[in-house]
Each structure stands twice: as C-alpha cells, then as structure tokens.
Design an enzyme around this catalytic site. Structure first.
Site, short mmCIF file in Angstrom:
data_model
loop_
_atom_site.label_atom_id
_atom_site.label_comp_id
_atom_site.label_asym_id
_atom_site.label_seq_id
_atom_site.Cartn_x
_atom_site.Cartn_y
_atom_site.Cartn_z
N ASN A 25 -10.48 1.09 1.69
CA ASN A 25 -9.02 1.05 1.52
C ASN A 25 -8.72 0.81 0.05
O ASN A 25 -8.86 -0.31 -0.45
CB ASN A 25 -8.43 -0.06 2.39
CG ASN A 25 -6.91 -0.13 2.30
OD1 ASN A 25 -6.29 0.50 1.44
ND2 ASN A 25 -6.30 -0.91 3.16
N CYS B 29 0.80 -1.22 0.00
CA CYS B 29 0.00 0.00 0.00
C CYS B 29 0.83 1.28 0.00
O CYS B 29 0.30 2.36 -0.23
CB CYS B 29 -0.94 0.00 1.21
SG CYS B 29 -2.16 -1.34 1.19
N HIS C 112 12.53 0.99 4.76
CA HIS C 112 12.25 -0.42 4.49
C HIS C 112 12.93 -1.25 5.58
O HIS C 112 14.16 -1.33 5.63
CB HIS C 112 12.78 -0.79 3.11
CG HIS C 112 12.26 -2.09 2.57
ND1 HIS C 112 12.12 -3.22 3.35
CD2 HIS C 112 11.83 -2.45 1.34
CE1 HIS C 112 11.64 -4.20 2.62
NE2 HIS C 112 11.45 -3.76 1.40
N HIS D 167 -2.48 7.20 5.00
CA HIS D 167 -3.03 6.05 4.28
C HIS D 167 -4.26 5.50 4.99
O HIS D 167 -4.20 5.15 6.17
CB HIS D 167 -1.97 4.97 4.13
CG HIS D 167 -2.51 3.65 3.68
ND1 HIS D 167 -3.27 3.51 2.54
CD2 HIS D 167 -2.41 2.40 4.23
CE1 HIS D 167 -3.61 2.23 2.40
NE2 HIS D 167 -3.11 1.56 3.41
N HIS E 43 -1.65 20.07 6.41
CA HIS E 43 -2.56 19.00 6.00
C HIS E 43 -1.86 17.64 6.11
O HIS E 43 -0.67 17.52 5.81
CB HIS E 43 -3.05 19.22 4.57
CG HIS E 43 -3.64 20.58 4.34
ND1 HIS E 43 -4.89 20.95 4.80
CD2 HIS E 43 -3.14 21.69 3.72
CE1 HIS E 43 -5.14 22.20 4.47
NE2 HIS E 43 -4.08 22.67 3.81
N HIS F 44 -14.26 5.96 4.81
CA HIS F 44 -15.71 5.79 4.87
C HIS F 44 -16.33 5.77 3.48
O HIS F 44 -17.19 4.92 3.18
CB HIS F 44 -16.33 6.93 5.68
CG HIS F 44 -17.80 6.81 5.88
ND1 HIS F 44 -18.73 7.31 4.97
CD2 HIS F 44 -18.53 6.23 6.88
CE1 HIS F 44 -19.95 7.06 5.40
NE2 HIS F 44 -19.86 6.41 6.55
#
Length: 493
Positions: free
Chosen positions: A421, A221, A300, A388, A384, A417
């Site tokens: 995802n 993702c 990572h 994710h 802002h 909502h």
C-alpha cells in the site's frame, strides 16, 4: 443471466449507444431526397435572395461569430496527462515477511519495542501473511537498522529520495524544463515538515518564482485524486501552462511502536512509494499526451462522526502516536463509495444502464420493496479499473460489489503484491502496470478510485488519446515477466 437475455441486453445497449445516429439517419435521408429534387431555378432563386438580404446575412454571421467566441471562452479547458513516473526504490530496501518479522524481534529484544505479549507478534505476522503483499515490497532504510532511526532528518531523506527521484525521471522522459512548470501540487498525508515538500521541489529543481504551489496534508490515501482535481482547477484559470502533481507518503516517521492492535495494522500494509504526474492545458500537447482528464468526483462524508473518526492519527494509552482504524471502517467505506458511484454514474454510464436503474427503482419503490438495488455494469463505461491498493479485503469487496472480473482488478492486486500500500500513489503504479502489459489502446476509459481518512472517496476518469506504451523506467519493467501471480490465501483461517 441466460444467453438469450444476454444477447437482448447487448442489442439494447448498442441501440442506446447509437441512438442519436439512428434518430438522425432518417432525417439525413429525407434532406438528401429533397435536395435531389431541387432544380436549377430553385438554386438561382436562393442565390438572388441572399444577394438582396445583405443585412440579414451579416447579422447571422455576426451572431454566429459572437456565439462561437463566447462558447470557446467559457467552455472548460481540456486537461491532458502528458506522462507520469512512479518511483522504484533501490533493491537493497526489499523486505520479505520473514525479514520484517526477524527485524521486529531484534528490535523487541533490544527493548525498543515493548510489546506486552507474543500474541501481538503473531497478530502482525498473520496480517502480513494474509494482506496480499508479496516478498519484494520496500521498507525504508531507517526501519531496517538497529536501533531504528525515526527522526525528522531520516524521514526527510526518505521522502526527498522518493519525490525527487520520481520528478527527475518524469523530466527526463518528457524533455520538459523545470522552468516551464507553472503549477505545483504535492500531497503527503502525515509527513509535513517545514519548509514544505513543495518547497523542497522548488529548491531542488529551481522552479520559477511565480509558480502556483500547493502542499496538501492530512487528506489520506485518496489525496492523489484531490491533487489532480486541484491542479485541474488551477489549469482552468492559468492558460498555456504545465502542472506538476506529486503524490507520496512517508513510512519512516509513521511506524507505530505500541501495543494497540487497531494501530498495528498500518505497520503491516504501508510501503515506500510515490508518483509524479505532468498535466497540461496546452492544445499543442494533445498530440503527445497519453490521456485526457474527463471527470473528477469527490465525496467527503466527514460531517458524520462515524466517518470522521474511522481512521485517525492519535496517541494510544501510553502516549505513542499511530493511526487508529475503527471497526466502522468497512461500513463507512461502503457508504462513501456508494455516494461516489451515485454521483459518477450519471456522468459515465450509457443511457441503457440508466434506464435499467430507473426501472429497478420504480419496481422497488412501488411493487416490491425487498427487491435489491440494480448494480450498474461499469464495464460498459470503463475498460480499465485502478482501485486503490489499500488491502486485499478492499479489492475483494470492490470486485464483488461492482461485479468485476479478476482481470479488471488484476492491476490493483498485483500492485499490492509487488509494492504494498503506497497510499495515494498506488493508483499510478496500477496504471503503469496496465501500460506495461500493453493493454491500453486509443479510446480506452480508465477509472481511478481511492478511499481515505476523513472519510473520503474520490474518482478520476481518463480517456486514452493513443495506444499507450510504457515510459522509460516504468516500475514494472524489471519484474513484469513474473506477473500476474496467483494469490491464494484463505482469510477465514
């Protein structure tokens, strides 16, 4: 923090933010005072000195020109975000929790899904009810039929509709010709057919034959930020060109049809989505671009076995393929996020926050080991936040650990909502939400942060170049009046 101390901190932050101006102000005053004392004779003497020292003057300007040229040639080229487009699926693909569960029961009754007990059905229903997803998310057509259609052809149709739809709208909004695209980066984690998704776009839009194309797979993702970072690197090498970045994930082929609870969670969270982003390194595009890319930070932690194994695509005991989420996932995510923040913080935080962190570190090291670590106030660095939309629990933890307000995480909650995802593209639906609400003004700083398998945590930082208005066909334009909505679910029930 009581009110007097809060005022002291605000004043200290102001001093630190304007430290250079405050330091140079006395110097400029001194120079102005000395200049006012110069006589006409002093100016004439200086003019005669320049006339009699042509060689020194020439060498000075030569070195100045050489230094300026080297600086311009070696400095990083600015990367502008001209515009972006998020895919809005057709309305007939909307699926409420009730509709999804009814269809699952029909599939089970038909014998296509041999779940061992009603307990697993109840488990899925509870996940759906507590996930933070609304009743208008989008499920692929192949998963709303009887029997289910999960073959390669149907999966390809889903992804083609998403990426072509997003790119087509982007080209219409920007007026850019496909032949102007010099770099193409596409990311899709678990669906990577041959020819590749990047080749699909090259074929559909007849992109030029010398295009630099990349197709990123298996990167989870957080791959959307990785794609941006890859495009940024290519834009440092190739001058005066556009880069097209496309982020998506396939849902049709990734529905898990087994009985492993750790693999059923992804069925409940992931939905259709995709985004196309147009980047440019052309100086002329600064005038019309929405944002400039300031930083990308990639972490990572896959060298650690627990990180590497916390989210994996594998076969269960019955040979059915799915994505397994381990119990170590929250711990691994927190650790990886901490490293990313530690790397990003020095790049973006004001010196006042760095000072507070240093003081707390010294106190903890030498005076009180039980003292908690200082959590920087990232609201001093960003206006802002695009976190994710991986799930409600993830957003809750980010809000808590970073000391954010409900308004700070509103874009993430509302995206989860409304769209669910959508994997790597969720951060772009969140940015589109912020634009649609009219909250993006010139100079605002945006932090996009995404987590994904591997385990990876990646951040991108943007700054708004103007007061940004939503683009045509913004995915929120038909439903913005409904948002924000109140989401009140007790996760402890």
């Amino acid at each position: 923090m009581d009110y007097p101390m809060k005022k002291v901190k605000i004043f200290f932050n102001y001093l630190m933010a304007h430290r250079f101006k405050l330091c140079f102000l006395p110097l400029m005053v001194a120079i102005a005072v000395e200049a006012s004392r110069l006589s006409t004779q002093d100016l004439q003497n200086f003019y005669l000195y320049l006339q009699n020292n042509h060689t020194s003057l020439t060498m000075f300007f030569l070195y100045l020109a050489l230094g300026s040229t080297l600086y311009l040639m070696t400095r990083p080229k600015p990367v502008y975000l001209v515009d972006f487009s998020c895919y809005l699926p057709p309305s007939h693909l909307k699926a409420s929790t009730q509709r999804i569960m009814q269809h699952v029961r029909l599939v089970r009754e038909a014998g296509a899904w041999k779940q061992e007990s009603d307990y697993l059905m109840d488990f899925c229903e509870k996940i759906l009810e507590r996930s933070g997803l609304g009743q208008e998310t989008y499920v692929p057509e192949g998963l709303q039929t009887l029997p289910l259609q999960q073959n390669l052809a149907v999966s390809r149709i889903e992804t083609e509709e998403v990426i072509i739809g997003a790119v087509d709208n982007l080209f219409r909004n920007t007026g850019i010709s496909p032949s102007d695209i010099g770099i193409l980066v596409v990311n899709s984690s678990t669906f990577n057919p041959t020819p590749s998704l990047s080749s699909i776009l090259v074929n559909k839009f007849k992109l030029r034959d010398n295009i630099k194309s990349l197709n990123l797979g298996g990167m989870g993702c957080s791959a959307g930020v990785i794609a941006i970072d890859a495009a940024k690197s290519l834009l440092q090498v190739h001058r005066n060109t556009y880069a097209l970045v496309v982020s998506t994930e396939n849902i049709t082929q990734n529905l898990y049809m087994g009985n492993n609870k750790s693999m059923l969670v992804t069925n409940c969270l992931f939905r259709i989505g995709g985004a196309a982003i147009l980047l440019s390194n052309r100086s002329i595009d600064r005038k019309r671009a929405k944002y400039e890319l300031v930083h990308t930070v990639r972490v990572h932690t896959g060298a650690d076995d627990r990180s590497y194994e916390c989210a994996t695509q594998e076969e269960d005991e019955d040979g059915i393929v799915g994505v397994s989420l381990s119990k170590n996932l929250p711990m691994v995510a927190a650790r990886t996020l901490k490293i990313n923040i530690a790397t990003l913080g020095p790049l973006v935080l004001p010196i006042s926050e760095k000072f507070h962190f240093f003081v707390r570190f010294v106190k903890k090291k030498f005076l009180n080991p039980k003292l908690k670590h200082y959590i920087p106030d990232f609201k001093l660095a960003f206006e802002h936040f695009c976190i994710h939309a991986g799930g409600r629990a993830l957003i809750d933890e980010m809000e808590k650990n970073l000391h954010l307000t409900p308004l700070d995480v509103e874009a993430s909650r509302m995206t989860l909502h409304r769209f669910g995802n959508t994997s790597s593209s969720s951060i772009w639906y969140e940015l589109a939400y912020t634009e649609a609400k009219g909250r993006m003004t010139k100079g605002d700083r945006i932090w996009q942060i995404a987590l994904g398998s591997g385990f990876k945590c990646n951040s991108s930082v943007w700054v708004a170049l103007r007061n940004v208005k939503p683009s045509t066909n913004n995915p929120w334009e038909q439903c913005l009046h409904k948002y924000p909505v109140e989401i009140d679910i007790d996760l402890k029930e």
